[in-house]
Every structure is written in structure tokens, then in C-alpha cells.
Design a protein around this motif. Structure first.
Motif, PDB file in Angstrom:
ATOM      1  N   ALA A 121       0.839  -1.198   0.000  1.00 25.52           N
ATOM      2  CA  ALA A 121       0.000   0.000   0.000  1.00 25.52           C
ATOM      3  C   ALA A 121       0.877   1.253   0.000  1.00 25.52           C
ATOM      4  O   ALA A 121       1.913   1.302   0.682  1.00 25.52           O
ATOM      5  CB  ALA A 121      -0.918  -0.010   1.215  1.00 25.52           C
ATOM      6  N   PRO A 122       0.498   2.300  -0.737  1.00 25.21           N
ATOM      7  CA  PRO A 122       1.292   3.549  -0.732  1.00 25.21           C
ATOM      8  C   PRO A 122       1.338   4.211   0.641  1.00 25.21           C
ATOM      9  O   PRO A 122       2.272   4.946   0.943  1.00 25.21           O
ATOM     10  CB  PRO A 122       0.564   4.427  -1.752  1.00 25.21           C
ATOM     11  CG  PRO A 122      -0.222   3.473  -2.593  1.00 25.21           C
ATOM     12  CD  PRO A 122      -0.593   2.337  -1.697  1.00 25.21           C
ATOM     13  N   THR A 123       0.336   3.947   1.476  1.00 18.93           N
ATOM     14  CA  THR A 123       0.278   4.558   2.805  1.00 18.93           C
ATOM     15  C   THR A 123       0.963   3.709   3.872  1.00 18.93           C
ATOM     16  O   THR A 123       0.820   3.983   5.062  1.00 18.93           O
ATOM     17  CB  THR A 123      -1.177   4.788   3.203  1.00 18.93           C
ATOM     18  OG1 THR A 123      -1.885   3.527   3.156  1.00 18.93           O
ATOM     19  CG2 THR A 123      -1.855   5.756   2.245  1.00 18.93           C
ATOM     20  N   HIS A 124       1.663   2.644   3.461  1.00 15.95           N
ATOM     21  CA  HIS A 124       2.308   1.759   4.428  1.00 15.95           C
ATOM     22  C   HIS A 124       3.395   2.507   5.198  1.00 15.95           C
ATOM     23  O   HIS A 124       4.224   3.214   4.617  1.00 15.95           O
ATOM     24  CB  HIS A 124       2.918   0.562   3.699  1.00 15.95           C
ATOM     25  CG  HIS A 124       3.818  -0.272   4.550  1.00 15.95           C
ATOM     26  ND1 HIS A 124       3.374  -0.994   5.632  1.00 15.95           N
ATOM     27  CD2 HIS A 124       5.172  -0.480   4.484  1.00 15.95           C
ATOM     28  CE1 HIS A 124       4.383  -1.622   6.187  1.00 15.95           C
ATOM     29  NE2 HIS A 124       5.485  -1.320   5.520  1.00 15.95           N
ATOM     30  N   GLN A 126       6.720   2.508   7.011  1.00 12.78           N
ATOM     31  CA  GLN A 126       7.927   1.712   7.087  1.00 12.78           C
ATOM     32  C   GLN A 126       8.562   1.834   8.470  1.00 12.78           C
ATOM     33  O   GLN A 126       8.206   2.708   9.270  1.00 12.78           O
ATOM     34  CB  GLN A 126       8.923   2.158   6.018  1.00 12.78           C
ATOM     35  CG  GLN A 126       8.395   2.021   4.596  1.00 12.78           C
ATOM     36  CD  GLN A 126       9.413   2.444   3.572  1.00 12.78           C
ATOM     37  OE1 GLN A 126      10.557   2.765   3.894  1.00 12.78           O
ATOM     38  NE2 GLN A 126       8.999   2.450   2.306  1.00 12.78           N
ATOM     39  N   ARG A 137       6.885   6.658   4.531  1.00 14.68           N
ATOM     40  CA  ARG A 137       5.696   5.963   4.043  1.00 14.68           C
ATOM     41  C   ARG A 137       5.933   5.505   2.611  1.00 14.68           C
ATOM     42  O   ARG A 137       6.532   6.222   1.819  1.00 14.68           O
ATOM     43  CB  ARG A 137       4.461   6.864   4.093  1.00 14.68           C
ATOM     44  CG  ARG A 137       3.971   7.186   5.491  1.00 14.68           C
ATOM     45  CD  ARG A 137       2.766   8.094   5.450  1.00 14.68           C
ATOM     46  NE  ARG A 137       2.262   8.404   6.782  1.00 14.68           N
ATOM     47  CZ  ARG A 137       1.307   7.727   7.390  1.00 14.68           C
ATOM     48  NH1 ARG A 137       0.743   6.703   6.758  1.00 14.68           N
ATOM     49  NH2 ARG A 137       0.898   8.054   8.599  1.00 14.68           N
ATOM     50  N   GLY A 138       5.420   4.342   2.319  1.00 14.84           N
ATOM     51  CA  GLY A 138       5.576   3.811   0.968  1.00 14.84           C
ATOM     52  C   GLY A 138       5.651   2.298   0.978  1.00 14.84           C
ATOM     53  O   GLY A 138       5.824   1.672   2.035  1.00 14.84           O
ATOM     54  N   PRO A 139       5.489   1.672  -0.164  1.00 14.08           N
ATOM     55  CA  PRO A 139       5.508   0.206  -0.225  1.00 14.08           C
ATOM     56  C   PRO A 139       6.902  -0.365   0.017  1.00 14.08           C
ATOM     57  O   PRO A 139       7.910   0.252  -0.326  1.00 14.08           O
ATOM     58  CB  PRO A 139       5.023  -0.093  -1.649  1.00 14.08           C
ATOM     59  CG  PRO A 139       5.357   1.133  -2.431  1.00 14.08           C
ATOM     60  CD  PRO A 139       5.237   2.280  -1.479  1.00 14.08           C
ATOM     61  N   ARG A 291      -0.610  -3.761  -7.514  1.00 15.25           N
ATOM     62  CA  ARG A 291       0.217  -2.914  -6.649  1.00 15.25           C
ATOM     63  C   ARG A 291       1.710  -3.192  -6.837  1.00 15.25           C
ATOM     64  O   ARG A 291       2.546  -2.344  -6.517  1.00 15.25           O
ATOM     65  CB  ARG A 291      -0.196  -3.117  -5.196  1.00 15.25           C
ATOM     66  CG  ARG A 291      -1.594  -2.563  -4.940  1.00 15.25           C
ATOM     67  CD  ARG A 291      -2.027  -2.664  -3.502  1.00 15.25           C
ATOM     68  NE  ARG A 291      -3.350  -2.090  -3.333  1.00 15.25           N
ATOM     69  CZ  ARG A 291      -4.026  -2.062  -2.185  1.00 15.25           C
ATOM     70  NH1 ARG A 291      -3.476  -2.591  -1.100  1.00 15.25           N
ATOM     71  NH2 ARG A 291      -5.228  -1.519  -2.118  1.00 15.25           N
ATOM     72  N   ASN A 295       5.769  -0.523  -9.099  1.00 11.16           N
ATOM     73  CA  ASN A 295       7.106  -0.672  -8.527  1.00 11.16           C
ATOM     74  C   ASN A 295       8.038  -1.447  -9.451  1.00 11.16           C
ATOM     75  O   ASN A 295       9.262  -1.421  -9.263  1.00 11.16           O
ATOM     76  CB  ASN A 295       7.015  -1.390  -7.179  1.00 11.16           C
ATOM     77  CG  ASN A 295       6.248  -0.592  -6.143  1.00 11.16           C
ATOM     78  OD1 ASN A 295       6.757   0.374  -5.602  1.00 11.16           O
ATOM     79  ND2 ASN A 295       5.010  -0.984  -5.893  1.00 11.16           N
ATOM     80  N   ARG A 298       8.589   1.713 -13.807  1.00 10.38           N
ATOM     81  CA  ARG A 298       8.571   3.086 -13.283  1.00 10.38           C
ATOM     82  C   ARG A 298       8.455   4.135 -14.377  1.00 10.38           C
ATOM     83  O   ARG A 298       8.775   5.305 -14.154  1.00 10.38           O
ATOM     84  CB  ARG A 298       9.828   3.340 -12.449  1.00 10.38           C
ATOM     85  CG  ARG A 298       9.963   2.383 -11.266  1.00 10.38           C
ATOM     86  CD  ARG A 298      11.196   2.685 -10.445  1.00 10.38           C
ATOM     87  NE  ARG A 298      11.344   1.758  -9.332  1.00 10.38           N
ATOM     88  CZ  ARG A 298      10.744   1.893  -8.148  1.00 10.38           C
ATOM     89  NH1 ARG A 298       9.961   2.938  -7.950  1.00 10.38           N
ATOM     90  NH2 ARG A 298      10.921   1.006  -7.191  1.00 10.38           N
ATOM     91  N   SER A 327      -4.759   0.586 -12.892  1.00  8.86           N
ATOM     92  CA  SER A 327      -5.503   1.159 -11.770  1.00  8.86           C
ATOM     93  C   SER A 327      -6.983   0.820 -11.861  1.00  8.86           C
ATOM     94  O   SER A 327      -7.656   0.637 -10.843  1.00  8.86           O
ATOM     95  CB  SER A 327      -5.312   2.672 -11.742  1.00  8.86           C
ATOM     96  OG  SER A 327      -3.946   3.006 -11.589  1.00  8.86           O
TER      97      SER A 327
END
Length: 654
Positions: A121-124, A126, A137-139, A291, A295, A298, A327
Motif C-alpha cells: 500500500a502507498p500509505t504503508h 515503514q 511511508r511507501g511500499p 500494486r 514498482n 517506473r 488502476s
């Protein structure tokens, strides 16, 4: 969205081609039995001509198109009811009788899948940086990738996570080869510059002039010869440099073309995996693959590289009006998961209200869309059993209506009405009452014709009444009265000919006494009657054995009845028992039918697998044994279809 949902449901039911439903083409059916546009379709015989009415070709060629006003889907020029077909009913009942997937292994798998989606998730959030203590934040792609093989090892996953991991590894391998080619091009460009400098130096080199004074005539000749020799050596050296430069240029262009092709190929392959997961309704895997996609690639290009004017491209483009993207697949998968969860919440509320009919429909819709989602698989068995009996009775009602056994159908309608407060009994009850009324009307006309001694009209009315309602007791009563008329022999002969022409061997067998007396002097009819009695007697013995066998082995009983149904396709007792046993042995029936379909498509491996599955359910199955033997012989003969022999037929059907 609804069009896309129906397309996914139909893809699950017929992965390769349209499923042709078994149907009857009875003559003289009442108008009520041909009414369409019904959600429950109790007044439409499944698989009949009215249920498979021809439609114009859809705008998406062979892609399914849903009718928003009903549960019908236009596919390949025909209309199909998504939920009202034998295959869907069988699969749904199998699901209702399967325990919930709520064990430790299943829970561990669900936790892994949730963890993978959270890591991507992009909101993960770290882990904090050990030095700066900042939390980014980021995958975390590598951590998510490391969990895929563990999830793929679970039985419920079926190895799909391994397929995603393999696809990601292929992309990384392709990108590694691209980087290696880039480094090779850089090295070759450095070598090219060196060769260009050498060539330039070689072309500018001039021989040293003779240091001595004025040359003599002989000395001048020697200088010219030396100059020519030096020029030849210069040309030789520079030609090697130019050849090396040309070779480097060719190799550089070849590497650039290979890099572009490798990148496009890996992207198309990964997009194909995403579409495959989505069309298979593996929505969790589709979300994970979507998802991973940004990654891995790019370049910001997320438009799906679909073949122009292909069915999938037309489906997605016509549904949303924009080119399909990764998407879009991600969003549609998440929406499908949400839709299934919402349907199950509705199901639980409806069960609590005792609206079992609507609850079974909501559960069927949720199962058809998200058969593999955790909310579906983890539904408690106690909740599913609340609709199991109701669904079975609904399937019986459809079978009785198909066989025109309206008396039994009316009993089932009464039971369904008592079991569910929201059951729409008016439609099937109206169809039953209409058929009964029309059949009795023709019986009255036959009575009037018998009173006026109009044998032709009486026979016509009796035939019509029997075709509308074969088990009408008044038809039997009137037949008995006809046999007791003044000319009992002629009446018996007329009745015998009528029943024989209708292939109503059951009624001939049950009322054999007057027919035996009537045909005693008619050699042809006597032979026909003896054949009927002999075959029907054998059928009765088989039905009796199957009835006793059904208690201990429903698959064995169904197989015995199924073989006889090819010889006596119009026998109501045989058809009714076959329908009841088909419900009891639904998994075995599904395996045999799938094996037959795969065998017809020359899919030998899949057909053998289905026959083996059927044999595991019923080890003594002759159908499975013969199918396996036939396919093994086909493989031994080099995959050439074996010579087919005609199906056994009864002399009664000639």
C-alpha cells in the motif's frame, strides 16, 4: 459494473465455451410455461426453447452482455439465465454443503495475504530509520515479494501467489538483462571513441621528408616508392579501425532493439497475468499484482496493452469509455470485494428476518462474483444450512416444472411458502394452475367428443391434455372410461396406438391388461406390446434397484438411472428419479459432466482428471472407468479420437 459482474459470473460457468443446458421440447405446453422476464423463472422450463431463445449478435461479438432488467446474459447470440441452470445450481449446493474454511492454516493464509497488501500500500508505514528516527511511508516491495512463496504454499491458494512471484522474477530478470546491455553499450561506445581517434591519427600521419639535399633522379624515384608504401600502410590501418566502428554500431543498435523488446514483452506478460487473475475472480491476487506493477515499471505507463478490438478490450472500454488501465483493474477488484461483503451483510440480515428466498438469492449472487474471497469461504456452516433445504426444494420445483409434474410442483410450492416469508409463490402457482385448467379443459372436450362418438376429436383432445399435463389423473380416468365403452377392443387398440405414438410406455405398462386382450389377434401390435412390457419390466427392476441403492451410494444409483435415461428419455418416473439422484450426487454428476465436456473438446488431460475425480467418489463407476480407458487408448493411439460407437437405443424409441 453490473455488466462486468455478469461477465465474470458467466466466465466462471463456461470457461471455454457456452454451456448448453439439457432441455425438453414438449409440444402443447401451456402459455404460462413459456413466460420470460422472471427473476425466479419458475414458470419457464430451464433449458427449453423459451429459455434459449435466439437473440441478435451482441455488440461485443462473443463477450457476455447482461440484461439489467433480469438475470439473463446475452452470449454468442443466445440468452442464458445466470443462476437458473443446472451447473450453477450444482456448484452452489456443493458450496452450501462444504464446511467453512476457518482453520488455523486458512487463518494464517488470510493473514499473509493481508500483510502482503499492507506492505504494497502507498500509505504503508515503514520501520523508522535507525539514525534519523524518521518514519517514511511507501511500499516495501522486497518484503512483500518474500511473503509470496509462503502464501503460495497454502492449499487454498492453489499456487497463484507462486505464479505472481514467478512473473515478478521474470520482470526483474528482463530488467537485469536490459541493464547488462546498457553497460555493454557504454563499453562499446568507449571503444568506438578510441577507434575513431586511432583512425583520425592514422589518416593525418605524413611520412618524414628526406633530410638530405636535393635529390637526384634515382633518389626521387625511391622517395615516391616509399611514399606510396607509407600510404598503403595508412589505409590498411584505418580500414581496420573503420570496420571495428561499424561492428560496434551494429551491435549497439541490436542491443537497443533487444532492450526495447524485452521491456515491452515483460510488461505485456505481467499485464496478462493481472487480467487473468481478474477474469478468474481472484480479486485479492489481482490487487496484489496491480500494486506490484508501478514498482516494477517506473515509466508511469499503466494502460493495458490489449489487442485492438479484442473481447476484453471492448468489454472494459465500453463499460467505462476510457482505455483500460492497471488502476482500473485494481479499483474493480476492490469494488468486487466490497460488493461481496455487502451482499453477505444483507444475507445475514435477511436470514434473521426469515426472508430465506431473498437471502438465498443474495448469497448466490455473492458466491457467483467472489467464490474465492475470504468472506465467502469463511461463512459459518450454521448460516449456510439455513438456506440449504430451501435451495434444494427450489431445485426440485424447477425439475418438476421441467417434467410437467404439476401435482408434485404444487406440493413443493406450498412447502416453500411455509419455509420463507418472502417466497414469490404467485408466479409458479399461477403457472401450475393454468396448466391444470387447460389440461382439464381438453379432458372435458374429449368427454364431449366421446359422447358424440367422434373418435378423431376425442383422440386429439386426449393427446393435447396429456401433453400439457402428463400425470393428470382425469386423463387416466377418461382413458379407463374409454376402455369400458361399447367397443372395448377398438378403443383399446386406439388407446394403445395413441400411447405408442406418444412414447407413453409408462401408461401402457401400468394399464397392460386391456391392451393384452385387445392385441391378441394383431400380430404386429402384439409384438410391439410384448416389447414394451419387456423393456418396461426391465426398467422397473432397474428403478427398484436404484431406489434401494440410493440410500447407500447415490452416485451408483444415479449412474444406473443415467444409462437408462438414454433408452427411455421420456419416462416421467425415470426422469424424476434421475433429477432427485442428481441432487443427492451433485458432486459426482458435476465431475462426470465436466469430464464429458472436456473429452468433447479433446482436452484429454482435463477429461482424465475429471474422470479420476469421479472414480474417487465412486470407485465402481463404469462411466469413469470407460472414460479413462477410452482416453488412455486415445493417448496410446497418438491423440487420435477413438472410433465412436452409436449410443445404445431401445427398439421402443424407433
Amino acid at each position: 459494473m453490473k455488466r462486468l459482474t455478469f461477465a465474470l459470473v458467466l466466465a466462471a460457468l463456461c470457461p471455454a465455451s457456452a454451456q448448453v443446458l439439457p432441455g425438453s421440447t414438449g409440444v402443447g405446453a401451456p402459455p404460462a410455461t413459456t413466460t420470460t422476464n422472471s427473476n425466479n423463472n419458475y414458470n419457464m422450463v430451464p433449458g427449453s426453447a423459451s429459455d434459449r431463445q435466439t437473440d441478435t449478435q451482441t455488440g461485443l461479438n462473443n463477450m457476455p452482455m447482461a440484461d439489467p432488467g433480469s438475470e439473463n446474459v446475452a452470449f454468442n447470440g443466445k440468452l442464458w439465465n445466470v443462476t437458473n441452470n443446472r451447473l450453477m445450481r450444482s456448484r452452489f449446493e456443493t458450496y452450501l454443503t462444504t464446511p467453512e474454511a476457518n482453520g488455523p492454516e486458512d487463518q494464517a493464509y488470510r493473514d499473509l495475504m493481508a500483510q502482503i497488501m499492507e506492505l504494497l500500500a502507498p500509505t504503508h508505514k515503514q520501520a523508522p530509520d535507525p539514525v534519523t528516527k524518521a518514519q517514511a511511508r511507501g511500499p516495501e516491495v522486497m518484503k512483500a515479494f518474500a511473503l509470496l512463496p509462503e502464501a503460495g504454499a497454502a492449499r487454498i491458494d492453489g499456487g497463484l501467489c507462486n505464479a505472481v512471484a514467478n512473473a515478478i522474477w521474470d520482470v526483474w530478470t528482463a530488467q537485469k538483462r536490459v541493464n547488462e546491455r546498457k553497460l555493454a553499450n557504454v563499453a562499446m561506445m568507449d571503444r568506438r571513441k578510441q577507434l575513431e581517434w586511432n583512425a583520425e591519427m592514422g589518416m593525418n600521419a605524413t611520412p618524414l621528408a628526406n633530410a638530405s639535399g636535393p635529390a637526384s633522379k634515382n633518389g626521387s624515384k625511391q622517395n615516391n616508392a616509399q611514399t606510396q608504401q607509407n600510404n598503403s600502410a595508412t589505409v590498411g590501418r584505418t580500414s581496420g579501425y573503420i570496420k571495428g566502428i561499424a561492428e560496434i554500431e551494429a551491435r549497439t543498435k541490436l542491443n537497443e532493439a533487444a532492450m526495447g523488446l524485452s521491456e515491452v514483452t515483460s510488461k505485456i506478460q505481467f499485464q496478462a497475468l493481472i487480467i487473468q487473475m481478474f477474469m478468474q475472480r481472484r480479486f485479492e491476487h489481482a490487487v496484489i499484482a496491480c500494486r506490484f506493477y508501478p514498482n516494477l515499471f517506473r515509466d508511469g505507463e499503466s494502460i493495458l496493452q490489449l489487442e485492438k478490438d479484442s473481447d476484453v478490450q471492448k468489454l472494459l472500454s465500453s463499460s467505462f469509455g476510457v482505455p483500460p488501465t492497471v488502476s482500473m483493474i485494481d479499483g474493480l477488484s476492490l469494488e468486487a470485494i466490497r460488493s461481496v461483503d455487502e451482499s453477505l451483510v444483507s444475507f445475514e440480515n435477511l436470514v434473521a428476518r426469515r426472508d430465506v428466498d431473498s437471502a438465498s438469492n443474495r448469497l448466490l449472487e455473492a458466491y457467483a462474483v467472489g467464490e474465492y474471497l475470504p468472506r465467502i469461504r469463511r461463512l459459518p456452516m450454521s448460516e449456510k444450512t439455513k438456506v440449504l433445504d430451501f435451495v434444494r426444494k427450489k431445485n426440485k420445483l424447477l425439475s418438476f416444472l421441467e417434467m410437467k409434474d404439476y401435482a408434485s410442483a404444487e406440493v413443493v410450492v406450498t412447502e416453500l411458502r411455509a419455509a420463507s416469508d418472502d417466497f414469490e409463490y404467485a408466479k409458479p402457482l399461477a403457472a401450475i394452475q393454468t396448466a391444470k385448467t387447460m389440461s382439464n379443459l381438453h379432458v372435458n372436450n374429449a368427454n364431449a367428443a366421446m359422447g358424440s362418438k367422434d373418435a378423431v376429436a376425442m383422440e386429439k383432445e386426449m393427446r393435447t391434455a396429456a401433453e400439457i399435463w402428463p400425470t393428470n389423473p382425469r386423463v387416466t380416468q377418461l382413458s379407463e372410461q374409454m376402455m369400458q365403452s361399447t367397443d372395448m377392443k377398438s378403443q383399446a387398440l386406439m388407446e394403445f396406438d395413441r400411447l405408442l405414438s406418444q412414447r407413453n410406455y409408462r401408461q401402457i405398462f401400468e394399464n397392460q391388461a386391456p391392451f393384452i386382450a385387445a392385441v391378441a389377434d394383431d400380430l404386429t401390435r402384439k409384438q410391439q406390446l410384448e416389447k414394451v412390457l419387456k423393456d418396461m419390466g426391465r426398467l422397473e427392476l432397474i428403478l427398484g434397484g436404484a431406489k434401494e441403492m440410493a440410500a447407500s451410494s447415490p452416485p451408483a444409483a444415479w449412474e444406473k438411472v443415467e444409462k437408462e435415461s438414454k433408452l427411455f428419455p421420456d419416462d416421467p418416473v425415470l426422469s424424476k428419479m434421475r433429477a432427485d439422484l442428481g441432487v443427492k450426487a451433485s458432486e459426482f454428476v458435476t465431475a462426470i459432466e465436466n469430464a464429458r465436456q472436456q473429452e468433447e473438446k479433446q482436452q484429454v488431460g482435463s477429461a482424465i482428471a475429471w474422470y479420476l475425480k469421479a472414480k474417487s467418489m465412486h470407485p465402481l463407476s463404469e462411466m469413469a472407468r470407460d472414460g479413462i480407458k477410452r482416453l488412455v487408448e486415445q493417448v496410446k493411439n497418438g491423440d487420435e479420437p477413438p472410433s465412436t460407437t452409436p449410443e445404445p437405443t431401445s427398439a421402443l424409441n424407433n
